[in-house]
Every structure is written in C-alpha cells, then in structure tokens.
Scaffold this motif. Sequence first.
Motif, PDB file in Angstrom:
ATOM      1  N   LEU A 216       0.820  -1.211   0.000  1.00 43.20           N
ATOM      2  CA  LEU A 216       0.000   0.000   0.000  1.00 43.20           C
ATOM      3  C   LEU A 216       0.856   1.265   0.000  1.00 43.20           C
ATOM      4  O   LEU A 216       0.501   2.269  -0.607  1.00 43.20           O
ATOM      5  N   THR A 217       2.021   1.210   0.691  1.00 44.03           N
ATOM      6  CA  THR A 217       2.848   2.414   0.774  1.00 44.03           C
ATOM      7  C   THR A 217       3.796   2.544  -0.415  1.00 44.03           C
ATOM      8  O   THR A 217       4.160   3.649  -0.797  1.00 44.03           O
ATOM      9  N   SER A 218       4.219   1.423  -1.007  1.00 41.73           N
ATOM     10  CA  SER A 218       5.287   1.475  -2.014  1.00 41.73           C
ATOM     11  C   SER A 218       4.881   0.933  -3.372  1.00 41.73           C
ATOM     12  O   SER A 218       5.664   1.018  -4.313  1.00 41.73           O
ATOM     13  N   GLY A 219       3.700   0.351  -3.478  1.00 38.32           N
ATOM     14  CA  GLY A 219       3.261  -0.188  -4.762  1.00 38.32           C
ATOM     15  C   GLY A 219       3.282  -1.702  -4.752  1.00 38.32           C
ATOM     16  O   GLY A 219       4.127  -2.303  -4.099  1.00 38.32           O
ATOM     17  N   PRO A 220       2.344  -2.336  -5.480  1.00 33.96           N
ATOM     18  CA  PRO A 220       2.170  -3.783  -5.393  1.00 33.96           C
ATOM     19  C   PRO A 220       3.319  -4.597  -5.995  1.00 33.96           C
ATOM     20  O   PRO A 220       3.561  -5.715  -5.556  1.00 33.96           O
ATOM     21  N   PHE A 221       4.036  -4.054  -7.011  1.00 35.33           N
ATOM     22  CA  PHE A 221       5.052  -4.885  -7.661  1.00 35.33           C
ATOM     23  C   PHE A 221       6.459  -4.365  -7.449  1.00 35.33           C
ATOM     24  O   PHE A 221       7.360  -4.580  -8.249  1.00 35.33           O
ATOM     25  N   ILE A 222       6.649  -3.670  -6.333  1.00 36.64           N
ATOM     26  CA  ILE A 222       7.981  -3.236  -5.920  1.00 36.64           C
ATOM     27  C   ILE A 222       8.369  -4.108  -4.735  1.00 36.64           C
ATOM     28  O   ILE A 222       7.604  -4.228  -3.793  1.00 36.64           O
ATOM     29  N   PRO A 223       9.560  -4.769  -4.775  1.00 33.75           N
ATOM     30  CA  PRO A 223       9.928  -5.604  -3.631  1.00 33.75           C
ATOM     31  C   PRO A 223      10.570  -4.792  -2.510  1.00 33.75           C
ATOM     32  O   PRO A 223      11.155  -3.740  -2.756  1.00 33.75           O
ATOM     33  N   VAL A 224      10.494  -5.301  -1.281  1.00 36.13           N
ATOM     34  CA  VAL A 224      11.264  -4.750  -0.160  1.00 36.13           C
ATOM     35  C   VAL A 224      12.744  -4.902  -0.533  1.00 36.13           C
ATOM     36  O   VAL A 224      13.146  -5.955  -1.033  1.00 36.13           O
ATOM     37  N   PRO A 225      13.588  -3.859  -0.345  1.00 34.05           N
ATOM     38  CA  PRO A 225      14.982  -3.955  -0.779  1.00 34.05           C
ATOM     39  C   PRO A 225      15.692  -5.200  -0.232  1.00 34.05           C
ATOM     40  O   PRO A 225      15.363  -5.708   0.824  1.00 34.05           O
ATOM     41  N   GLY A 226      16.694  -5.659  -0.970  1.00 35.14           N
ATOM     42  CA  GLY A 226      17.420  -6.878  -0.583  1.00 35.14           C
ATOM     43  C   GLY A 226      17.958  -7.566  -1.826  1.00 35.14           C
ATOM     44  O   GLY A 226      19.085  -8.017  -1.857  1.00 35.14           O
ATOM     45  N   ALA A 227      17.135  -7.598  -2.878  1.00 34.44           N
ATOM     46  CA  ALA A 227      17.582  -8.139  -4.166  1.00 34.44           C
ATOM     47  C   ALA A 227      18.458  -7.079  -4.845  1.00 34.44           C
ATOM     48  O   ALA A 227      18.469  -5.931  -4.431  1.00 34.44           O
ATOM     49  N   PRO A 228      19.221  -7.457  -5.904  1.00 32.44           N
ATOM     50  CA  PRO A 228      20.017  -6.472  -6.631  1.00 32.44           C
ATOM     51  C   PRO A 228      19.155  -5.266  -7.037  1.00 32.44           C
ATOM     52  O   PRO A 228      18.052  -5.438  -7.541  1.00 32.44           O
ATOM     53  N   ALA A 229      19.665  -4.047  -6.788  1.00 29.71           N
ATOM     54  CA  ALA A 229      18.849  -2.845  -6.964  1.00 29.71           C
ATOM     55  C   ALA A 229      18.837  -2.372  -8.418  1.00 29.71           C
ATOM     56  O   ALA A 229      19.668  -2.791  -9.231  1.00 29.71           O
ATOM     57  N   GLY A 230      17.887  -1.518  -8.766  1.00 27.01           N
ATOM     58  CA  GLY A 230      17.868  -0.831 -10.045  1.00 27.01           C
ATOM     59  C   GLY A 230      17.167  -1.577 -11.160  1.00 27.01           C
ATOM     60  O   GLY A 230      17.453  -1.336 -12.332  1.00 27.01           O
ATOM     61  N   LEU A 231      16.258  -2.501 -10.834  1.00 27.48           N
ATOM     62  CA  LEU A 231      15.547  -3.246 -11.869  1.00 27.48           C
ATOM     63  C   LEU A 231      14.061  -2.886 -11.837  1.00 27.48           C
ATOM     64  O   LEU A 231      13.578  -2.280 -10.893  1.00 27.48           O
ATOM     65  N   GLY A 232      13.365  -3.304 -12.887  1.00 25.13           N
ATOM     66  CA  GLY A 232      11.937  -3.012 -12.981  1.00 25.13           C
ATOM     67  C   GLY A 232      11.088  -4.139 -12.410  1.00 25.13           C
ATOM     68  O   GLY A 232      11.603  -5.199 -12.079  1.00 25.13           O
ATOM     69  N   PRO A 233       9.763  -3.899 -12.297  1.00 31.24           N
ATOM     70  CA  PRO A 233       8.861  -4.896 -11.696  1.00 31.24           C
ATOM     71  C   PRO A 233       8.931  -6.270 -12.372  1.00 31.24           C
ATOM     72  O   PRO A 233       8.951  -7.293 -11.684  1.00 31.24           O
ATOM     73  N   ALA A 234       8.994  -6.301 -13.726  1.00 28.79           N
ATOM     74  CA  ALA A 234       9.006  -7.595 -14.424  1.00 28.79           C
ATOM     75  C   ALA A 234      10.237  -8.393 -14.025  1.00 28.79           C
ATOM     76  O   ALA A 234      10.173  -9.611 -13.810  1.00 28.79           O
ATOM     77  N   ALA A 235      11.381  -7.708 -13.886  1.00 26.44           N
ATOM     78  CA  ALA A 235      12.610  -8.391 -13.487  1.00 26.44           C
ATOM     79  C   ALA A 235      12.462  -8.984 -12.088  1.00 26.44           C
ATOM     80  O   ALA A 235      12.849 -10.129 -11.842  1.00 26.44           O
ATOM     81  N   TYR A 236      11.873  -8.211 -11.160  1.00 23.11           N
ATOM     82  CA  TYR A 236      11.747  -8.712  -9.782  1.00 23.11           C
ATOM     83  C   TYR A 236      10.796  -9.899  -9.698  1.00 23.11           C
ATOM     84  O   TYR A 236      10.997 -10.804  -8.893  1.00 23.11           O
ATOM     85  N   ILE A 237       9.769  -9.903 -10.570  1.00 23.52           N
ATOM     86  CA  ILE A 237       8.860 -11.052 -10.564  1.00 23.52           C
ATOM     87  C   ILE A 237       9.612 -12.293 -11.063  1.00 23.52           C
ATOM     88  O   ILE A 237       9.554 -13.359 -10.442  1.00 23.52           O
ATOM     89  N   LEU A 238      10.383 -12.132 -12.155  1.00 26.13           N
ATOM     90  CA  LEU A 238      11.201 -13.248 -12.656  1.00 26.13           C
ATOM     91  C   LEU A 238      12.179 -13.722 -11.586  1.00 26.13           C
ATOM     92  O   LEU A 238      12.358 -14.927 -11.375  1.00 26.13           O
ATOM     93  N   LEU A 239      12.822 -12.770 -10.907  1.00 25.75           N
ATOM     94  CA  LEU A 239      13.849 -13.104  -9.923  1.00 25.75           C
ATOM     95  C   LEU A 239      13.250 -13.648  -8.625  1.00 25.75           C
ATOM     96  O   LEU A 239      13.979 -14.076  -7.736  1.00 25.75           O
ATOM     97  N   ALA A 240      11.937 -13.607  -8.489  1.00 25.98           N
ATOM     98  CA  ALA A 240      11.295 -14.256  -7.342  1.00 25.98           C
ATOM     99  C   ALA A 240      10.823 -15.650  -7.727  1.00 25.98           C
ATOM    100  O   ALA A 240      11.010 -16.608  -6.975  1.00 25.98           O
TER     101      ALA A 240
END
Lengths: 177, 174
Positions: free
Chosen positions: B85-109
């Motif tokens: 709710l505060t940061s957006g539904p497809f933004i991860p809590v920091p911890g993974a490599p930074a500077g990527l877009g939502p599609a990348a984080y979904i793949l990387l999860a």
Amino acid sequence: MVPCSIHDTVRRHAFLLVRHPAFLGAVIGILAALSQSLLISAGGPEAYGFCVACHTRDLVNGVTNILAGSSLALAPISKNAVLPVMSVVGVLIGAYVSARVNREHAVKKGSFRDYLLYFLGGFLVLILAMVFGGCPYRAALRTGYGDIIALLFIVAMALGVVAGTVFMLKRAEREEA
Amino acid sequence: MATGVLPMEIAVYAVPAVTLLLGILIGYLAQRSGFCSIGGFRDYFLFRHTRILSGYLALIVFSFLGYLLFWTLTPAAMEHFFWALTSGPFIPVPGAPAGLGPAAYILLAVIPGFLVGFICVLLGGCPIRQAVMTSEGNIRAAFFLLGMAVASPVFAAFVSGWIVLLMKSLGLGA
C-alpha cells in the motif's frame, strides 16, 4: 493429588507448545518485528529480522571485510554495526545446546559424493536466495510486511517442492524396477 | 531514514547482541520442533500432514501481526508497513540487486523460488533445517552451510552484477 495434576497439566502443555513448529513460527514472526523496532536506526532493510541466507552472507562478507579490508556488499544494518548480524551463529549454538541437553547429538557421516552434492546445493541455494533477496524465512517476513513479490516466491517454492518430491518418487520407482 | 527504539549509537552495538540472542532461542526451538519451511510443503504434498507446514504458515501470519503491533507502537521504525500500500504492489522490499523493474523482480522471485524448493527438498531441508542438522552432528549438512558461506563473497563480487546486466540487457531495468 489435585494441585499436583494441575501442575502436571501446565507442564505437559508447555512441553507440547515448545515442541510445536507453529509456536516457533509465531515466536520468529513477533521477535523479527520487535528486532526491527529496536534496531532499525542502525540501518535497513526492512523485514530483515531473521533470514538464514542473508544473515550468512552478512556474517561471511562482514567478517571478511573486517579481517581482509575488502568491501564485499552486505546489508546496511550489518555494514553500520560494529559486527554483522549473528543470527546464524545463534541458531547453531541454540540447536547444539538443545541437541546436547536432550541427548539427540550424534555424528552422522556421509560419502564424498554426499559432501560434494550438499556443498553444491548450499552454494546454489545461497546464490538463488540472494538473487531474490531472502531465504524462505525472510520471504515469509516480507510477505507479512506486505510484499507481494515475496508471496510469489513462496508459491513458486511450494511448486518447486512438489516437483522435487515427484522427481524423487519417480527415481525411487526406477531403482525398484 | 527510519528510526527505531534504540538510538543509532547504541543500535550499532546492539545489532550483533540482539541477533545472537534471537538466533539462540530460534535454534533451540527449531531443534525441539523440527521446524522447516520446505519439509512442511513436502509432508503436506506426500501425506497431507500439516504439523510442520503449520510452523511456516504461523510464521507468515504472526509476522504480519507482529509488524502490525509494532507499527502501532513504534510507527517510525516501520516506515513502509504495509508495503504493497505504501510502495506499490510490484515493488519488492529492498534486498535483491537494486535498479531493476517490476518484471525483473517477478522473474527473480519465481525462478529462484522454484529452484530453491526443488534443491532443498532433494537435500532434505531448508537452510535453517541444515543449520540445525549441522548442530546435531550431521556432517553432510555442515557441507551445505560451507557451500552457503563460500557462495557469499562470490555472489557479492560477481553474480549480483551479472544478474543486473542480464536483466538490463533483456530490457527489464528500472
């Protein structure tokens, strides 16, 4: 006899509670939040109270940085603190004490092939967990914190477990045939 | 910058102490209960046993309740609760490599999640279970931990950068 039996009932329930996985799940969940509430001034990230993979990374890279003067990446909380997070050391100590006290400590050796497979498994699991940004535990904490990407990780992990189990069953069938 | 109960000067000393105590308690209870995230899903799939799975589900539910509780008590320490709710539904809590877009984080999860589940079930346990088995005297599990330790600097020095490059070359940067 009556006061004694009440005492026994309490003790038996406490014993059952301590041995139930759900009790530990609740303990980790609440204490991870408490830990963030206490320590977050030292640095982020959020939902980082307990993680076996990330905290191993912080411990190894943090101690290496201190001893060798290198600058390997680690979480800000471990970089800013005098020493990195020590949860994994704690888990090893706690489990060792428990195994000793309850007489469940027994050295189990494996073959060279086992050691190689487990080493490779650990190596890959850490890399994969770091690519996502957490092990199964931090994934659960992040989900509780409201991170939908972490929930996707948990769903994918459950599917991976099913695939791995089916793979093992198939292999066992082949070996029997 | 989030602020916790302890001021910065004290927190930097408290970090190793508090996490060590927390780890000892978790390790003790994990040895008593056989707590395991992977084992829970495996036992449910194979035998419909819910005992171990209840531990992992309790962790998700109680971490939400714990964060909710401490968010009401110390809101400054829980800056981004409830994250979606505060940061957006497809933004991860920091911890993974930074500077990527939502599609990348979904793949990387999804891809690492599947592989972690697959590998861990073959080796008989998730990382915490391997640590507990090591303390019980299992040498094979000790090699699992050794593999994790060796992978730590390798990830920081090489793999993290490669992943970011790969994702950006696929057009999935921020």
